[in-house]
Write an enzyme that holds these catalytic residues in place. Structure first.
Site, mmCIF file in Angstrom:
data_model
loop_
_atom_site.group_PDB
_atom_site.id
_atom_site.type_symbol
_atom_site.label_atom_id
_atom_site.label_comp_id
_atom_site.label_asym_id
_atom_site.label_seq_id
_atom_site.Cartn_x
_atom_site.Cartn_y
_atom_site.Cartn_z
ATOM 1 C CB CYS A 114 -0.625 9.050 3.692
ATOM 2 S SG CYS A 114 0.900 8.075 3.671
ATOM 3 C CG ASP A 140 -5.349 7.830 2.486
ATOM 4 O OD1 ASP A 140 -4.890 7.748 1.522
ATOM 5 O OD2 ASP A 140 -4.769 7.673 3.580
ATOM 6 C CD GLU A 163 -3.963 -0.935 6.423
ATOM 7 O OE1 GLU A 163 -3.255 -1.506 5.590
ATOM 8 O OE2 GLU A 163 -3.790 0.560 6.601
ATOM 9 N NE ARG A 221 -3.032 8.147 -2.469
ATOM 10 C CZ ARG A 221 -2.963 8.280 -1.111
ATOM 11 N NH1 ARG A 221 -2.186 7.993 -0.255
ATOM 12 N NH2 ARG A 221 -3.795 9.421 -0.771
#
EC number: 1.7.1.13
Length: 281
Positions: A189, A196, A229, A257
């Site tokens: 993140c 992630d 993204e 999450r």
């Protein structure tokens, strides 16, 4: 570190900060992140985007009250167009969905329309919303990305810092069309640096990409800090820049999450993404 790590848009987010949880509907909880923040350093602008695509979200923790006060639940699927001005920050999305918990809605369609209106306003782009009763999706099989898996290669890796140069010279002379898959995509993140975890499918037509070089490139995201993204757009942009395929699609599905999973895809050709969850979702 990303070149926009200290962007003012990030300082305004609730992500990474202590937060009160509201259980009555509040659209102002949604927070936007400008897509331009990571695109401009890549030389990508609204009038020259080399791809189309969407961010597909699955909402597993969606609940509200019906007119009798009885809690209702559904699973939601959101598709946010990649040409929207903003992406939706995921923690704010979770907080926004929590605000439905003790709010009365006349019916499921009212919930769907509320989600579509609010998300489109925040993202400043096109959003589609579908809500499913649990019996509509119970028993669906686990899906799998079609393609050759890169992950069984017997190679030694000792560097985990992002390095696009792994793709330098990776395009060969043979012309192919193939789908390549890796389940080793891991980034972090942008704000909290929490991991992630994702799987990625890369389908292309053009000079054959060296499989070892591509796997080393994907593994180099392991210490990289960006939103889901943004990582997918970076992968697309780097492959186009170094390997110059005629057509390219990059599709990643990340583990959930906070009751949400994010599944971005970007393509410069016709593509219909599978939406079934993968084994780790």
């Amino acid at each position: 570190m990303s070149s926009y790590q200290n962007h003012k848009a990030l300082a305004e987010l609730t992500l990474g900060k202590p937060t009160a949880y509201c259980d009555h509907y509040d659209a102002t909880l949604l927070q936007a992140v400008p897509r331009s923040m990571n695109r401009e350093p890549l030389g990508l602008y609204p009038d020259n985007l080399p791809f189309h695509g969407a961010d597909i979200w699955t909402l597993y923790e969606l609940s509200w009250l019906n007119s009798n006060g009885l809690p209702q639940v559904a699973v939601g699927e959101i598709s946010l167009n990649a040409d929207s001005i903003n992406l939706i920050e995921s923690k704010s999305f979770k907080l926004y969905l929590n605000s439905f918990n003790q709010t009365i809605f006349a019916d499921k369609e009212s919930v769907r329309m509320t989600l579509q209106r609010d998300l489109a306003a925040c993202a400043q782009g096109n959003v589609s919303v579908a809500l499913y009763d649990l019996d509509e999706i119970t028993g669906q099989p686990i899906s799998n990305f079609n393609g050759e898996c890169l992950d069984k290669q017997d190679i030694r890796i000792d560097s985990y810092e992002f390095n696009a140069d792994y793709l330098q010279g990776a395009a060969g002379k043979d012309h192919v069309e193939e789908s390549l898959v890796s389940h080793l995509l891991k980034s972090n993140c942008l704000i909290t640096h929490q991991p992630d975890w994702g799987s990625v499918q890369i389908h292309y037509r053009g000079p054959q990409i060296d499989h070892e070089a591509l796997l080393r490139y994907l593994v180099s995201f392991r210490h990289h800090n960006e939103f889901h993204e943004q990582c997918v757009e970076r992968i697309f942009n780097d492959i186009m820049r170094f390997c110059q395929p005629e057509t390219l699609t990059v599709y990643a599905r990340y583990t959930r999450r906070g009751g949400l999973d994010i599944n971005p895809w970007r393509s410069n050709t016709d593509f219909v993404p599978l939406t079934g969850r993968l084994a780790r979702q």
